[in-house]
Design an enzyme around this catalytic site. Structure first.
Site, PDB file in Angstrom:
ATOM      1  N   ALA A  55      34.561  46.237  85.911  1.00  0.00           N
ATOM      2  CA  ALA A  55      35.927  46.041  86.415  1.00  0.00           C
ATOM      3  C   ALA A  55      36.120  46.382  87.890  1.00  0.00           C
ATOM      4  CB  ALA A  55      36.904  46.860  85.575  1.00  0.00           C
ATOM      5  N   GLY A  88      34.218  45.485  90.420  1.00  0.00           N
ATOM      6  CA  GLY A  88      33.550  44.559  91.340  1.00  0.00           C
ATOM      7  C   GLY A  88      34.522  43.669  92.107  1.00  0.00           C
ATOM      8  N   ALA A 114      30.160  41.727  84.663  1.00  0.00           N
ATOM      9  CA  ALA A 114      29.135  42.635  85.216  1.00  0.00           C
ATOM     10  C   ALA A 114      27.749  42.013  85.187  1.00  0.00           C
ATOM     11  CB  ALA A 114      29.127  43.946  84.425  1.00  0.00           C
ATOM     12  N   LYS A 140      20.738  34.975  86.414  1.00  0.00           N
ATOM     13  CA  LYS A 140      21.976  34.325  85.979  1.00  0.00           C
ATOM     14  C   LYS A 140      21.674  33.199  84.983  1.00  0.00           C
ATOM     15  CE  LYS A 140      25.445  35.449  87.118  1.00  0.00           C
ATOM     16  NZ  LYS A 140      26.163  36.567  86.448  1.00  0.00           N
ATOM     17  N   PRO A 163      30.822  29.990  89.063  1.00  0.00           N
ATOM     18  CA  PRO A 163      31.401  29.900  90.414  1.00  0.00           C
ATOM     19  C   PRO A 163      30.352  29.571  91.471  1.00  0.00           C
ATOM     20  CG  PRO A 163      31.735  32.092  89.414  1.00  0.00           C
ATOM     21  CD  PRO A 163      30.693  31.387  88.622  1.00  0.00           C
ATOM     22  N   SER A 190      29.036  39.016  98.506  1.00  0.00           N
ATOM     23  CA  SER A 190      29.924  37.944  98.968  1.00  0.00           C
ATOM     24  C   SER A 190      30.472  38.169 100.370  1.00  0.00           C
ATOM     25  CB  SER A 190      31.119  37.833  98.021  1.00  0.00           C
ATOM     26  OG  SER A 190      30.901  36.818  97.101  1.00  0.00           O
TER      27      SER A 190
HETATM   28  P1  NDP Z   1      29.958  42.863  92.676  1.00  0.00           P
HETATM   29  O1  NDP Z   1      28.653  43.406  93.145  1.00  0.00           O
HETATM   30  O2  NDP Z   1      31.183  43.294  93.361  1.00  0.00           O
HETATM   31  O3  NDP Z   1      30.104  43.077  91.125  1.00  0.00           O
HETATM   32  C1  NDP Z   1      29.027  43.266  90.266  1.00  0.00           C
HETATM   33  C2  NDP Z   1      29.493  44.099  89.113  1.00  0.00           C
HETATM   34  O4  NDP Z   1      28.440  44.244  88.154  1.00  0.00           O
HETATM   35  C3  NDP Z   1      29.897  45.499  89.551  1.00  0.00           C
HETATM   36  O5  NDP Z   1      31.113  45.814  88.922  1.00  0.00           O
HETATM   37  C4  NDP Z   1      28.778  46.380  89.017  1.00  0.00           C
HETATM   38  O6  NDP Z   1      29.218  47.644  88.625  1.00  0.00           O
HETATM   39  C5  NDP Z   1      28.369  45.595  87.785  1.00  0.00           C
HETATM   40  N1  NDP Z   1      27.018  45.958  87.355  1.00  0.00           N
HETATM   41  C6  NDP Z   1      25.854  45.769  87.993  1.00  0.00           C
HETATM   42  N2  NDP Z   1      24.838  46.290  87.278  1.00  0.00           N
HETATM   43  C7  NDP Z   1      25.392  46.836  86.154  1.00  0.00           C
HETATM   44  C8  NDP Z   1      24.883  47.545  85.036  1.00  0.00           C
HETATM   45  N3  NDP Z   1      23.584  47.829  84.902  1.00  0.00           N
HETATM   46  N4  NDP Z   1      25.763  47.949  84.079  1.00  0.00           N
HETATM   47  C9  NDP Z   1      27.089  47.703  84.203  1.00  0.00           C
HETATM   48  N5  NDP Z   1      27.627  47.059  85.249  1.00  0.00           N
HETATM   49  C10 NDP Z   1      26.786  46.628  86.205  1.00  0.00           C
HETATM   50  O7  NDP Z   1      29.800  41.272  92.792  1.00  0.00           O
HETATM   51  P2  NDP Z   1      30.757  40.068  92.377  1.00  0.00           P
HETATM   52  O8  NDP Z   1      32.075  40.531  91.989  1.00  0.00           O
HETATM   53  O9  NDP Z   1      30.611  39.069  93.437  1.00  0.00           O
HETATM   54  O10 NDP Z   1      29.983  39.501  91.087  1.00  0.00           O
HETATM   55  C11 NDP Z   1      30.534  39.523  89.803  1.00  0.00           C
HETATM   56  C12 NDP Z   1      29.846  38.491  88.942  1.00  0.00           C
HETATM   57  O11 NDP Z   1      30.037  37.189  89.493  1.00  0.00           O
HETATM   58  C13 NDP Z   1      28.344  38.675  88.789  1.00  0.00           C
HETATM   59  O12 NDP Z   1      27.998  38.333  87.464  1.00  0.00           O
HETATM   60  C14 NDP Z   1      27.786  37.636  89.757  1.00  0.00           C
HETATM   61  O13 NDP Z   1      26.507  37.230  89.371  1.00  0.00           O
HETATM   62  C15 NDP Z   1      28.802  36.519  89.577  1.00  0.00           C
HETATM   63  N6  NDP Z   1      28.859  35.548  90.660  1.00  0.00           N
HETATM   64  C16 NDP Z   1      29.239  35.941  91.922  1.00  0.00           C
HETATM   65  C17 NDP Z   1      29.317  35.020  92.939  1.00  0.00           C
HETATM   66  C18 NDP Z   1      29.748  35.407  94.311  1.00  0.00           C
HETATM   67  O14 NDP Z   1      29.623  34.620  95.252  1.00  0.00           O
HETATM   68  N7  NDP Z   1      30.296  36.608  94.489  1.00  0.00           N
HETATM   69  C19 NDP Z   1      28.966  33.596  92.716  1.00  0.00           C
HETATM   70  C20 NDP Z   1      28.625  33.287  91.345  1.00  0.00           C
HETATM   71  C21 NDP Z   1      28.567  34.234  90.382  1.00  0.00           C
HETATM   72  P3  NDP Z   1      29.316  48.869  89.653  1.00  0.00           P
HETATM   73  O15 NDP Z   1      30.666  48.678  90.274  1.00  0.00           O
HETATM   74  O16 NDP Z   1      29.202  50.055  88.772  1.00  0.00           O
HETATM   75  O17 NDP Z   1      28.209  48.731  90.643  1.00  0.00           O
END
Ligand code: NDP
Length: 340
Positions: free
Chosen positions: A8, A10, A81, A158, A185, A200
């Site tokens: 949540a 992220g 996540a 992914k 996305p 991003s």
């Molecule tokens: P962020 O890095 O901000 O978010 C990633 C999230 O995943 C964080 O909340 C992180 O938690 C969590 N996470 C990582 N590893 C674990 C773990 N072992 N257990 C639990 N939580 C974990 O990136 P985005 O918001 O950009 O990405 C969110 C999703 O969107 C991802 O699945 C990404 O692959 C996908 N995505 C993103 C794109 C982009 O351009 N941003 C494009 C396409 C897909 P913590 O806060 O604790 O680190």
């Protein structure tokens, strides 16, 4: 109706939480740790007028047992996540294992909970047709899949996680069936509301900080984070979204075009954004000692295109203007103190 949003805190997930709360849903979010009080406070304040306060619980993709309490009594799960680091790790498994096994663990807990109707999974255009092995002559649709072996570790994580999710729900016996909808996305940009850096934000940060005196000939299929969040929420309830993938993309933008938009807005505020394309030989030389440039070299000059018909017609999303997406992202990074 209780909705669980995984990861949540992220970049994308904070927008999903905020929009869900604005729509009146009760929201539970997972974070890996509840210890960072300032971060938790920020999350709780995403929607100050929310009818129901955001509930936060700890869960980790590498700890399968942590998901059972997280999904208790939940109707919808939005599984966002997944590790998304700025640099490729030494071992691919550092990304692939949490992405794939974590997704399986979340789905398993959903089935066991008996209350979950639908899971919305955040996949990526990388699982569809993005990267050096992708065909640049076509426009990819939801029918397309990348072959994992053509992808880098993140793209692989992914693609394999999304495949594992479809396989998992397909194999479920009738009495355990849950619905799956997938959001794919493109490159997500737009305002940062969690106050922290993510992959991003890298391009806008590098441009504003003039990390290099030039831009690379890179093209990005871009979409606004607010449109991505809205897509998740629509995919959660629309009948027609169940069992389907959804490409979420606005349009393709060259890095030079991004730089020009930012330069126009921020030049007078003291940001010297580079706008000239780097000559090929200089870029090649730089790639020898710069890991990030080395990583993007296979994408130089390539345009990966995606069809957004389902996003517009089924999810009824009219994307934000790219100019606003970029400028609002830059302002949010500056306001959060994330730009040097
Ligand atoms: P962020 O890095 O901000 O978010 C990633 C999230 O995943 C964080 O909340 C992180 O938690 C969590 N996470 C990582 N590893 C674990 C773990 N072992 N257990 C639990 N939580 C974990 O990136 P985005 O918001 O950009 O990405 C969110 C999703 O969107 C991802 O699945 C990404 O692959 C996908 N995505 C993103 C794109 C982009 O351009 N941003 C494009 C396409 C897909 P913590 O806060 O604790 O680190």
């Amino acid at each position: 109706k209780l909705v669980l949003v995984t990861g949540a805190g992220g970049f994308i997930a904070t927008h999903i939480v905020k929009q869900l709360q604005e729509e009146g849903y009760r929201v539970r979010g997972t974070v890996r740790s509840l210890e960072d009080e300032e971060r938790i406070k920020k999350l709780k304040e995403l929607c100050p007028d929310a009818k129901h306060e955001l509930e936060l619980v700890e869960a980790d993709l590498t700890k399968p047992e942590s998901w059972e309490p997280a999904v208790k009594d939940v109707k919808y799960v939005i599984h966002v996540a997944s590790p998304f680091p700025t640099q490729t790790p030494k071992e691919e498994s550092e990304l692939i294992q949490p992405a794939v096994e974590g997704t399986q663990a979340v789905l398993k807990a959903c089935v066991a909970a008996k209350s979950v109707k639908r899971v919305v999974l955040t996949s990526s255009c990388a699982a569809v047709g993005w990267g050096p092995g992708a065909d640049t002559t076509k426009t990819f649709t939801e029918e397309d899949w990348m072959e994992p072996e053509k992808l880098n570790a993140y793209g692989k994580s992914k693609t394999l996680a999304e495949k594992a999710a479809w396989d998992y729900v397909k194999e479920l016996p009738d009495e355990d069936k849950i619905e799956l909808a997938v959001i794919n996305p493109a490159y997500v940009m737009g305002p940062v509301i969690n106050g922290s850096m993510s992959t991003s934000s890298e391009v806008v940060k590098r441009l504003l900080e003039r990390e290099k005196p030039f831009v690379a000939k890179l093209n990005f299929p871009v979409v606004d984070v607010r449109d991505v969040a809205a897509a998740h929420i629509k995919a959660m309830t629309l009948d027609d979204a169940a069992g389907k993938r959804h490409l979420i993309v606005n349009s393709n933008v060259w890095m030079k075009e991004m730089a020009t938009i930012l330069s126009k807005e921020f030049k007078t505020q003291g940001y010297n954004v580079p706008t000239a394309n780097c000559p090929g030989p200089i870029l090649w030389l730089t790639s020898l000692f710069d890991r990030t440039i080395k990583m993007v070299m296979p994408d130089i000059g390539k345009v990966y295109k995606f069809d957004n018909t389902r996003m517009k017609d089924v999810l009824q999303i009219t994307p934000h203007e790219i100019k606003d997406t970029l400028i609002e992202m830059a302002y949010s990074l500056i306001e959060a103190g994330l730009i040097k």
